[in-house]
Design a protein around this motif. Structure first.
Motif, mmCIF file in Angstrom:
data_model
loop_
_atom_site.group_PDB
_atom_site.id
_atom_site.type_symbol
_atom_site.label_atom_id
_atom_site.label_comp_id
_atom_site.label_asym_id
_atom_site.label_seq_id
_atom_site.Cartn_x
_atom_site.Cartn_y
_atom_site.Cartn_z
ATOM 1 N N ARG A 149 -1.515 17.896 -8.969
ATOM 2 C CA ARG A 149 -0.551 18.970 -9.021
ATOM 3 C C ARG A 149 0.365 18.681 -7.913
ATOM 4 N N GLY A 150 -0.403 18.165 -6.619
ATOM 5 C CA GLY A 150 0.434 17.912 -5.480
ATOM 6 C C GLY A 150 1.646 16.701 -5.993
ATOM 7 N N GLY A 151 1.187 15.684 -6.545
ATOM 8 C CA GLY A 151 2.123 14.536 -7.257
ATOM 9 C C GLY A 151 3.229 15.341 -7.937
ATOM 10 N N GLU A 152 2.912 16.257 -8.562
ATOM 11 C CA GLU A 152 3.932 16.876 -9.595
ATOM 12 C C GLU A 152 5.003 17.471 -8.697
ATOM 13 N N LEU A 153 4.585 18.255 -7.931
ATOM 14 C CA LEU A 153 5.482 19.105 -6.885
ATOM 15 C C LEU A 153 6.201 17.888 -6.002
ATOM 16 N N ALA A 154 5.403 16.920 -5.635
ATOM 17 C CA ALA A 154 6.399 15.874 -4.671
ATOM 18 C C ALA A 154 7.220 15.335 -5.600
ATOM 19 N N ALA A 155 7.276 15.020 -6.814
ATOM 20 C CA ALA A 155 8.178 14.179 -7.678
ATOM 21 C C ALA A 155 9.293 15.309 -7.914
ATOM 22 N N ASP A 162 0.858 -1.168 -0.038
ATOM 23 C CA ASP A 162 -0.030 -0.112 0.058
ATOM 24 C C ASP A 162 0.748 0.986 0.003
ATOM 25 N N ARG A 163 0.876 2.089 -1.203
ATOM 26 C CA ARG A 163 1.695 3.229 -1.250
ATOM 27 C C ARG A 163 1.529 4.282 -0.224
ATOM 28 N N LEU A 164 0.217 4.111 0.459
ATOM 29 C CA LEU A 164 0.268 4.985 1.718
ATOM 30 C C LEU A 164 0.694 4.666 2.993
ATOM 31 N N ASP A 165 1.354 3.420 2.937
ATOM 32 C CA ASP A 165 1.999 2.812 4.078
ATOM 33 C C ASP A 165 3.681 2.979 3.781
ATOM 34 N N PRO A 166 4.282 4.088 4.022
ATOM 35 C CA PRO A 166 5.779 4.071 4.066
ATOM 36 C C PRO A 166 6.592 2.718 4.257
ATOM 37 N N ARG A 167 6.422 2.168 5.334
ATOM 38 C CA ARG A 167 7.203 0.984 5.811
ATOM 39 C C ARG A 167 6.887 -0.173 4.899
ATOM 40 N N ALA A 168 5.463 -0.278 4.430
ATOM 41 C CA ALA A 168 5.254 -1.338 3.354
ATOM 42 C C ALA A 168 5.912 -0.968 2.147
ATOM 43 N N ALA A 210 -4.063 9.758 -6.725
ATOM 44 C CA ALA A 210 -4.877 9.919 -5.291
ATOM 45 C C ALA A 210 -3.984 10.857 -4.410
ATOM 46 N N GLU A 211 -4.086 10.526 -3.226
ATOM 47 C CA GLU A 211 -3.193 11.264 -2.221
ATOM 48 C C GLU A 211 -1.812 11.725 -2.554
ATOM 49 N N PRO A 212 -1.378 12.791 -2.975
ATOM 50 C CA PRO A 212 -0.064 13.165 -3.329
ATOM 51 C C PRO A 212 1.059 12.628 -2.299
ATOM 52 N N VAL A 213 0.922 12.528 -1.167
ATOM 53 C CA VAL A 213 1.727 12.143 -0.295
ATOM 54 C C VAL A 213 2.288 10.632 -0.748
ATOM 55 N N ALA A 214 1.615 9.929 -1.552
ATOM 56 C CA ALA A 214 2.183 8.731 -1.830
ATOM 57 C C ALA A 214 3.271 8.859 -2.808
ATOM 58 N N VAL A 215 3.192 9.751 -3.785
ATOM 59 C CA VAL A 215 4.361 10.176 -4.560
ATOM 60 C C VAL A 215 5.479 10.778 -3.616
ATOM 61 N N GLN A 216 5.173 11.431 -2.893
ATOM 62 C CA GLN A 216 6.272 12.186 -2.049
ATOM 63 C C GLN A 216 7.108 11.206 -1.324
ATOM 64 N N THR A 217 6.343 10.023 -0.702
ATOM 65 C CA THR A 217 7.018 9.042 -0.264
ATOM 66 C C THR A 217 7.860 8.132 -1.303
ATOM 67 N N SER A 218 7.442 7.770 -2.505
ATOM 68 C CA SER A 218 8.115 7.124 -3.459
ATOM 69 C C SER A 218 9.414 7.930 -3.977
ATOM 70 N N ALA A 219 8.965 9.020 -4.364
ATOM 71 C CA ALA A 219 10.144 9.877 -4.771
ATOM 72 C C ALA A 219 11.285 9.966 -3.887
ATOM 73 N N ARG A 220 11.198 10.117 -2.577
ATOM 74 C CA ARG A 220 11.974 10.287 -1.268
ATOM 75 C C ARG A 220 12.907 8.707 -1.391
#
Length: 342
Positions: free
Chosen positions: A133-139, A48-54, A73-83
């Motif tokens: 747009r949040g996903g763009e900014l995160a990447a 689940d991309r909304l679970d950083p540990r997973a 969906a939730e931009p935080v998922a892109v932020q986590t994966s990009a990091r």
């Protein structure tokens, strides 16, 4: 190449995986594993991309040559994966949307047009435009390699989840009189999901792009004629002018998929400047190929579940009845006026 696809079982992601495997690439996908169609030949991992540990566990310590991300969906998922993937791949493509432009989208808009506000850390995916747009900014902020922001326009082709082309294929295949929104020569602009895949795989673009065909790649008339031919339907296409559609209260784009009037606030949806993508190598296949292959897929697999953050669906029987009533009223008015004049 070793490719990581975040997604890979629906629409654009699935098309990308298939295209990459056909080129002999090594593909890893990360999905929740609960929906879509896994592509044979790809290594499937689940998280689940909304679970950083997973997600961290699923990625392990591996490295890739490129990352392809279709999250909507939730931009935080892109932020986590990009990091997590910074330093582990040189290139990251995020498939965004031209929905990020502020409304109404002006005719001829290029990548410098104003965009909506977005929060790369947001856990809210209910506003599709803001989420993209949040996903763009995160990447752009979190990934330390080359980034491509691919702002897709109208996406058609096999595996389409929204159901735009499938609506017309099924409705025209059913036969009878079919209300067709005109004018017949209304230019259209779209991109086949497989052309997105071929572009990214072949060009490895860097920057932000309106990823869609040139305006007028086909017309609504040519498209619906091709649908009738591909489905071997005896349907009668009855062309309605935009004023009749408006009088019926049937919504362009959503209830009448693909089509928008040639004027008004929706006109920019089929009139984006795509010169940057074309210069970067985007090539769009002929419309008949997209129609035929979508029909073949729909007959083979059926329509998948519609995304939850995409608004209303195509017109139902009640909406079609309103179109016919508006058409009959317009025809009666025209006939009366002609008789009176005569």
């Amino acid at each position: 190449m070793r490719l990581l696809v975040l997604g890979g079982t629906h629409h654009v992601g699935r098309a990308f995986v298939e295209a990459a495997l056909a080129r002999g690439e090594e593909v890893t996908t990360v999905t929740r594993g609960v929906s879509g169609t896994p592509v044979e030949g790809a290594e499937a991992r689940h998280a689940d991309r909304l679970d950083p540990r997973a997600l961290r566990t699923a990625l392990g310590d591996d490295e890739w040559d490129a990352v392809f991300d279709t999250w909507s969906a939730e931009p935080v998922a892109v932020q986590t994966s990009a990091r997590l993937l910074s330093g582990r791949a040189p290139h990251y493509t995020y498939v965004s949307s031209c929905s990020v432009y502020t409304w109404p989208i002006a005719v001829g808009s290029d990548e410098g047009a104003p965009v909506v506000e977005g929060d790369p850390s947001s856990t809210d995916g209910s506003d599709y435009a803001a989420a993209k747009r949040g996903g763009e900014l995160a990447a752009l902020a979190e990934f330390d390699g080359d980034v491509a922001i691919a702002r897709a326009g109208l996406i058609l082709g096999p595996y389409e989840m929204v159901g735009r082309m499938p609506f017309w294929l099924k409705r025209i295949a059913a036969g009878g009189r079919v209300p067709a929104p005109g004018p017949y020569d209304r230019p259209l602009q779209y991109v086949d999901c497989r052309d997105i895949a071929d572009w990214v795989l072949g060009s490895r673009p860097v920057g932000t792009f309106n990823m869609v065909s040139e305006p007028g790649h086909t017309t609504i008339g040519a498209l619906l004629d091709e649908v009738r031919a591909v489905t071997a339907s005896d349907a009668e296409l009855v062309w309605l002018d935009p004023e009749t559609v408006e009088a019926a209260g049937v919504q362009p784009w959503t209830e009448l998929p693909i089509w928008v009037p040639p004027t008004g606030e929706l006109a920019g949806l089929h009139a984006l400047d795509t010169s940057a993508a074309a210069a970067a190598g985007l090539r769009c296949r002929p419309m008949p190929e997209t129609v035929a292959d979508t029909w073949a897929w729909l007959e083979r697999e059926g329509l998948p579940e519609r995304p939850t953050n995409r608004g209303g669906g195509p017109m139902d029987a009640a909406a079609e009845a309103r179109l016919w009533a508006a058409h009959d009223a317009a025809t009666t008015t025209t006939t009366t006026a002609t008789t009176t004049t005569t």
